[in-house]
Design an enzyme around this catalytic site. Structure first.
Site, PDB file in Angstrom:
ATOM      1  N   ASP A   1     -34.529   0.656   2.299  1.00 16.68           N
ATOM      2  CA  ASP A   1     -33.935  -0.346   1.608  1.00 16.68           C
ATOM      3  C   ASP A   1     -34.843  -0.649   0.198  1.00 16.68           C
ATOM      4  O   ASP A   1     -36.274  -0.145   0.152  1.00 16.68           O
ATOM      5  CB  ASP A   1     -33.593  -1.388   2.202  1.00 16.68           C
ATOM      6  CG  ASP A   1     -32.291  -2.082   1.556  1.00 16.68           C
ATOM      7  OD1 ASP A   1     -32.322  -1.878   0.129  1.00 16.68           O
ATOM      8  OD2 ASP A   1     -31.872  -3.223   2.223  1.00 16.68           O
TER       9      ASP A   1
HETATM   10  C1  BGC Z   1     -29.514  -3.872  -0.385  1.00 13.78           C
HETATM   11  C2  BGC Z   1     -28.864  -2.505   0.034  1.00 13.78           C
HETATM   12  C3  BGC Z   1     -28.643  -1.728  -1.214  1.00 13.78           C
HETATM   13  C4  BGC Z   1     -30.012  -1.567  -2.074  1.00 13.78           C
HETATM   14  C5  BGC Z   1     -29.724  -0.777  -3.388  1.00 13.78           C
HETATM   15  C6  BGC Z   1     -30.837  -3.635  -1.536  1.00 13.78           C
HETATM   16  O1  BGC Z   1     -31.102  -4.858  -1.947  1.00 13.78           O
HETATM   17  O2  BGC Z   1     -29.954  -4.526   0.600  1.00 13.78           O
HETATM   18  O3  BGC Z   1     -27.971  -2.560   0.788  1.00 13.78           O
HETATM   19  O4  BGC Z   1     -27.952  -0.653  -1.061  1.00 13.78           O
HETATM   20  O5  BGC Z   1     -30.093  -2.771  -2.612  1.00 13.78           O
HETATM   21  O6  BGC Z   1     -29.200  -1.348  -4.441  1.00 13.78           O
END
Ligand code: BGC
Length: 695
Positions: free
Chosen positions: A269
């Site tokens: 993430d």
């Molecule tokens: C989120 C994810 C997301 C990623 C990319 C993160 O802050 O937890 O779910 O896919 O950002 O934008």
């Protein structure tokens, strides 16, 4: 030993192995790195530094870059100007639609309709691939039982069986039959695992649970996604039982890759590898990078921990080149499966057509109408009769809010507000917002309230702003924001006998017992997406018959949270005649609306539960005056299992559509089981409405 693989497979591997053999360490780590492009009003912007890095082969993957022209231009740098000509992999948060926004995932969950779940993912994949994208960071599969947590809006709700069914449908929808299809996008099951159980519903907080809870509640949707062939998985930001998921070797390499057999790409993430330092398990980026790599994380999203940390980790002997090569191979295999080596420009080459867009808008309207949940309908306040309507509240003229917290590429100007929908349906109405969504200004309540005198019925459009749920949007108070309750009280008092219909917009169940008691009809609209207003008008007027069911229990008090149907039994189950039994002294145990609750414009009666080889069967009759569709649920309770089992476990669901006075039967397959159990069938998890049979 002689290789027996299919020639084409051998070819692919040798091509990839040859590439890996040719790569410098920096190029390898580039394939394990994902960085973002920024987004400007005019489209994605990417810095000259990033362009140089792509040219140098040290950025292999990007997020937030979409739009056919932009994508082709940047892809060209990777493919034509970098030494090894490896195409970029482009990911984006395609969460519930791309340009056409469908209802938020929690709302879609309440459709209990695998074909619809698949269809919206397929439509999103078509739009996203036309925009040059290869990887969608969805489905989000975090079972969640705490509505304080804002990300409950993005997921399947409280139940693992439902989460698993959604996982299968979404992976099929996104990836289609083959990832090499030009309209297929790689799916990413996230956030593995347990994120929905953050302490006290507070975003990014720690999670801690028993092995049994993990296995029975939080893992099943991910297992289903892997079985369906999901191309990638994203570990959660959070720790589980003390081990951050980004460094959780036991759950990533052990359970996910080992037990489940997942052989796709694990993408961290956002910045999660660097955050291992905050978790307190790494002292610097080199240690953080080494921990993530050892745990099995192939791509570092946005931490730059692999680029800055892995070379140092190698020198210190914390990381191995074999692990790096394995990660690079998995990334290249995904690019190969997406057919990017053969034709890196294919996604985005064919422009979208007006016809296709119209079909997706029609799907969005249909799905949004079917995701609305009619929680209450006293004296058949809905569908609306003839006459004039007062439309009151801050969510009535709020097109952009209809998109919900994660709208992808959806634009507010492409969304239909409630007012526009009502206008297009030809309804006669007066409108006053009364108050804003948030804030303390009550000075316009009086003029809004006065509209009640001029009309036959009132439609109150209340709830949260879209960004009050979603990521980093935990709330400790789940009543109506701002002074909306004051507006509702004033309107309910003034309307005196005229039906008051409340449309409640939110990314989670709100705790609104007074509003629910006062309203004649209450509709959980969640956030319905691009076609919100049209879908709402369809249901209010009776053109469409509501059939949504809540995929999550609605608490009657904050202190009940978490309240969910799958609780384990108590040794002292509640007995009103015995004080020393499990209860609150100031509120009922039962939620305000149970899981599965949702009324229709029909009236369904079910009878004669029996179990045969085909499953559990009931007779169903629509004794109401309108055609409608009912969803029935199959629950079981294992009665002598050795360890306790939940009082109800969801094992199936099925739908039946019946004209007025029509009858039919519904059969729901019953999974095999050893040991005695009781089978239940009914329209929700409310024990009072379930037929049961002990087997
Ligand atoms: C989120 C994810 C997301 C990623 C990319 C993160 O802050 O937890 O779910 O896919 O950002 O934008």
């Amino acid at each position: 030993m002689q290789k027996t693989a299919m020639p084409v497979y051998t070819g692919r591997m040798s091509h990839i192995d040859k590439l890996i053999a040719d790569m410098t360490l920096a190029e390898k780590i580039g394939q394990m790195t994902m960085t973002a492009s920024d987004y400007a009003v005019t489209g994605p912007v990417i810095t000259p530094v990033s362009e140089d890095s792509i040219r140098a082969g040290v950025i292999g993957n990007m997020l937030n870059l979409y739009g056919a022209e932009h994508v082709q231009r940047i892809q060209k740098i990777a493919v034509e100007e970098s030494r090894l000509h490896i195409p970029l992999l482009l990911g984006y948060d395609v969460i519930h639609g791309h340009r056409t926004v469908f209802p938020i995932p929690l709302a879609e969950a309440g459709m209990f309709d695998p074909a619809a779940w698949e269809a919206t993912a397929r439509a999103a994949a078509q739009e996203a691939t036309a925009d040059g994208l290869h990887l969608a960071f969805s489905p989000m599969l975090d079972v969640a039982r705490d509505p304080r947590w804002g990300r409950i809006a993005e997921g399947p709700g409280e139940d693992p069986f439902l989460g698993a069914a959604i996982a299968r449908a979404k992976v099929r929808g996104y990836q289609n039959l083959s990832l090499s299809d030009v309209g297929a996008i790689a799916a990413c099951a996230k956030h593995y695992v347990g994120y929905g159980a953050v302490t006290a519903g507070r975003e990014y907080a720690s999670t801690d649970m028993s092995a049994g809870m993990l296995e029975e509640v939080y893992l099943p949707p991910f297992r289903a996604a892997v079985e369906a062939g999901v191309a990638s998985v994203m570990p959660a930001f959070t720790d589980l039982n003390g081990v951050p998921m980004t460094a959780n070797r036991a759950l990533l390499r052990g359970t996910l890759r080992g037990d489940m057999g997942f052989d796709g790409v694990i993408v961290s993430d956002y910045n999660a590898i660097a955050e291992l330092i905050n978790h307190g398990v790494a002292d610097d980026l080199a240690e953080a990078a080494a921990l993530a790599l050892k745990a099995g994380v192939d791509i570092d999203m946005m931490a730059d921990a692999y680029r800055r940390g892995l070379p140092v980790a190698l020198e210190r002997g914390l990381a191995s080149m074999a692990d790096i090569d394995d990660a690079v191979r998995r990334v290249l295999v995904l690019k190969e499966r997406l057919d990017l080596f053969a034709d890196p420009y294919r996604r985005g080459r064919t422009p979208d057509t007006a016809d296709a867009l119209a079909r997706r808008r029609a799907l969005a309207r249909d799905v949004a109408a079917r995701a609305l949940v009619l929680l209450k309908n006293r004296n058949n306040a809905l569908p609306l009769g003839r006459g004039r309507l007062a439309v009151i509240g801050p969510l009535a003229d709020a097109a952009g809010e209809m998109r919900g917290p994660w709208w992808g590429a959806g634009r507010p100007e492409d969304c239909v507000s409630v007012l526009t929908g009502l206008r297009q349906a030809g309804l006669d109405f007066r409108f006053a917002p009364g108050v804003q969504i948030e804030g303390a200004d009550a000075s316009h309540i009086a003029e809004a309230e006065a509209l009640c005198d001029e009309v036959d019925a009132v439609l109150l459009c209340l709830g949260e702003a879209a960004t009050m749920s979603g990521e980093a949007a935990s709330r400790a108070h789940l009543g109506l924001p701002g002074v909306q309750q004051q507006l509702a009280d004033a309107v309910l008092a003034r309307a005196k006998g005229k039906p008051v219909i409340v449309l409640l917009f939110s990314g989670r169940p709100l705790v609104v017992p007074e509003l629910a008691a006062g309203a004649d009809a209450l509709v959980a609209a969640w956030f319905p997406g691009s076609e919100a207003g049209n879908a709402i008008a369809d249901v209010l007027t009776g053109r469409a018959s509501p059939s949504g069911k809540t995929p999550i229990s609605w608490p009657r008090a904050m202190g009940q949270i978490p309240v969910f149907f799958g609780q384990r039994p108590s040794g002292r189950p509640f007995n009103p005649n015995d004080h020393y039994t499990s209860h609150y002294s100031d509120v009922d145990n039962a939620p305000l609306f149970p899981f599965g609750h949702g009324l229709t414009y029909g009236a369904f009666e079910i009878a004669s539960l029996r179990v045969t080889d085909e499953g559990a069967t009931v007779d169903v009759a629509n004794t109401g005056a309108r055609a409608a569709q009912e969803t029935l649920f199959l629950f079981t309770r294992q009665t002598r299992p050795g360890v306790t089992r939940p009082v109800l476990e969801l094992k199936g669901f099925a739908k039946i559509a019946l004209e007025p006075s029509a009858r039919g039967t519904v059969t729901i397959p019953l999974p095999a089981s050893t040991g005695p159990r009781t089978v239940f069938v009914g329209p929700s998890a409310d024990p009072a409405r379930l037929l049961s049979l002990a087997l």
